[in-house]
Scaffold this motif. Sequence first.
Motif, PDB file in Angstrom:
ATOM      1  N   ARG A  91     -58.480  49.216 -46.742  1.00 52.69           N
ATOM      2  CA  ARG A  91     -58.201  48.848 -45.349  1.00 52.69           C
ATOM      3  C   ARG A  91     -57.978  50.083 -44.489  1.00 52.69           C
ATOM      4  O   ARG A  91     -58.364  50.117 -43.315  1.00 52.69           O
ATOM      5  CB  ARG A  91     -56.979  47.939 -45.290  1.00 52.69           C
ATOM      6  N   THR A  96     -60.009  46.647 -40.749  1.00 51.57           N
ATOM      7  CA  THR A  96     -60.040  45.197 -40.952  1.00 51.57           C
ATOM      8  C   THR A  96     -60.727  44.528 -39.765  1.00 51.57           C
ATOM      9  O   THR A  96     -60.622  44.988 -38.625  1.00 51.57           O
ATOM     10  CB  THR A  96     -58.615  44.632 -41.084  1.00 51.57           C
ATOM     11  N   GLU A  97     -61.422  43.463 -40.051  1.00 52.62           N
ATOM     12  CA  GLU A  97     -62.129  42.721 -39.008  1.00 52.62           C
ATOM     13  C   GLU A  97     -61.161  41.773 -38.287  1.00 52.62           C
ATOM     14  O   GLU A  97     -60.441  41.023 -38.921  1.00 52.62           O
ATOM     15  CB  GLU A  97     -63.281  41.925 -39.609  1.00 52.62           C
ATOM     16  N   GLU A  98     -61.175  41.837 -36.971  1.00 50.59           N
ATOM     17  CA  GLU A  98     -60.338  40.949 -36.169  1.00 50.59           C
ATOM     18  C   GLU A  98     -61.222  40.160 -35.204  1.00 50.59           C
ATOM     19  O   GLU A  98     -62.170  40.718 -34.627  1.00 50.59           O
ATOM     20  CB  GLU A  98     -59.301  41.740 -35.372  1.00 50.59           C
ATOM     21  N   THR A 109     -66.313  39.926 -33.261  1.00 48.89           N
ATOM     22  CA  THR A 109     -65.267  40.570 -34.044  1.00 48.89           C
ATOM     23  C   THR A 109     -65.262  42.059 -33.747  1.00 48.89           C
ATOM     24  O   THR A 109     -66.244  42.609 -33.218  1.00 48.89           O
ATOM     25  CB  THR A 109     -65.478  40.347 -35.556  1.00 48.89           C
ATOM     26  N   THR A 111     -63.582  45.939 -35.492  1.00 53.21           N
ATOM     27  CA  THR A 111     -62.940  46.596 -36.624  1.00 53.21           C
ATOM     28  C   THR A 111     -61.720  47.362 -36.122  1.00 53.21           C
ATOM     29  O   THR A 111     -61.848  48.205 -35.222  1.00 53.21           O
ATOM     30  CB  THR A 111     -63.902  47.548 -37.329  1.00 53.21           C
ATOM     31  N   LYS A 112     -60.575  47.061 -36.733  1.00 52.22           N
ATOM     32  CA  LYS A 112     -59.339  47.735 -36.349  1.00 52.22           C
ATOM     33  C   LYS A 112     -58.914  48.674 -37.467  1.00 52.22           C
ATOM     34  O   LYS A 112     -58.844  48.283 -38.631  1.00 52.22           O
ATOM     35  CB  LYS A 112     -58.230  46.712 -36.088  1.00 52.22           C
ATOM     36  N   ASN A 114     -56.106  51.478 -39.063  1.00 54.91           N
ATOM     37  CA  ASN A 114     -54.674  51.753 -39.078  1.00 54.91           C
ATOM     38  C   ASN A 114     -54.480  53.193 -39.559  1.00 54.91           C
ATOM     39  O   ASN A 114     -54.475  53.470 -40.760  1.00 54.91           O
ATOM     40  CB  ASN A 114     -53.961  50.758 -40.013  1.00 54.91           C
TER      41      ASN A 114
END
Length: 262
Positions: A91, A96-98, A109, A111-112, A114
């Motif tokens: 991740r 992660t796909e939001e 969607t 991609t986020k 972190n």
Amino acid sequence: MQDKPKTTLPTFTPVPRLKTRHNGWSPEVQRAFVEALAETGSVTSAARRVNRAPEGAYLLRRHPEAEEFRQAWQAALDIGMQKIEDVAMDRAINGTEEPVYSYGKLVGTRTKYNDGLLMFMLRNRAPARFTGGRARALNAADKTTLNRLKKEWRAEWEHERFLLDQEEEQETLKSIDRFIDTMRQNRRANMSPRARAAYDEAARIEKEDGINWMAEDEDWDEDEGVIGGGAVALLPAASGDESAVEEPEVGPRVRSLKDEGW
């Protein structure tokens, strides 16, 4: 130097069970639970996999003969933790796909990423390169995570303590019940035949009518078979003539077995 992470589960002797139940922790269920624990790293998820409650797993772990089961449990958690770290790293790198909504409708969607998670994984997986091989101080994000984990661990410990207290309380109540039953049996065995017959008749009436004639604070007169000095009549009138008993000036009416035709 850290211990080498475990990659395989050890064989273990399942915790012995007194009875075989369809919903119990049989040897097959115990082995399946440990396998699921290694795959998920979560006690709750592993228990759900084998259709059991996690509380039952914790109780089983505290069994006096569960030493090998506890070792297998810990090995499974070590393997599960490695998988959790791999997921966290994935991740951190790939994001992660939001879902993206517009006016309440899903339009796509995104991609986020972190960056905080990425740096956390780099500092802990490669400390020689990213912390100079020195122990690093906790930053604000690490302290927040540590405090959250402490609360979760505390809640888990309190839940296990509650289950253990409940188990001990139930065992204490059962012990008291067995002691009271033994006292009743001994008292009945020491009664005279007439008092014993009256006692059994009172028990029959109590069972049929739901009336507590033999409360714990009442005192049986073994000679006459009455309770509390004869304040209550225990037996229905037998066939034959009943002798009238004069009412006392003060206090309730007193009846004895003689009044009932015994």
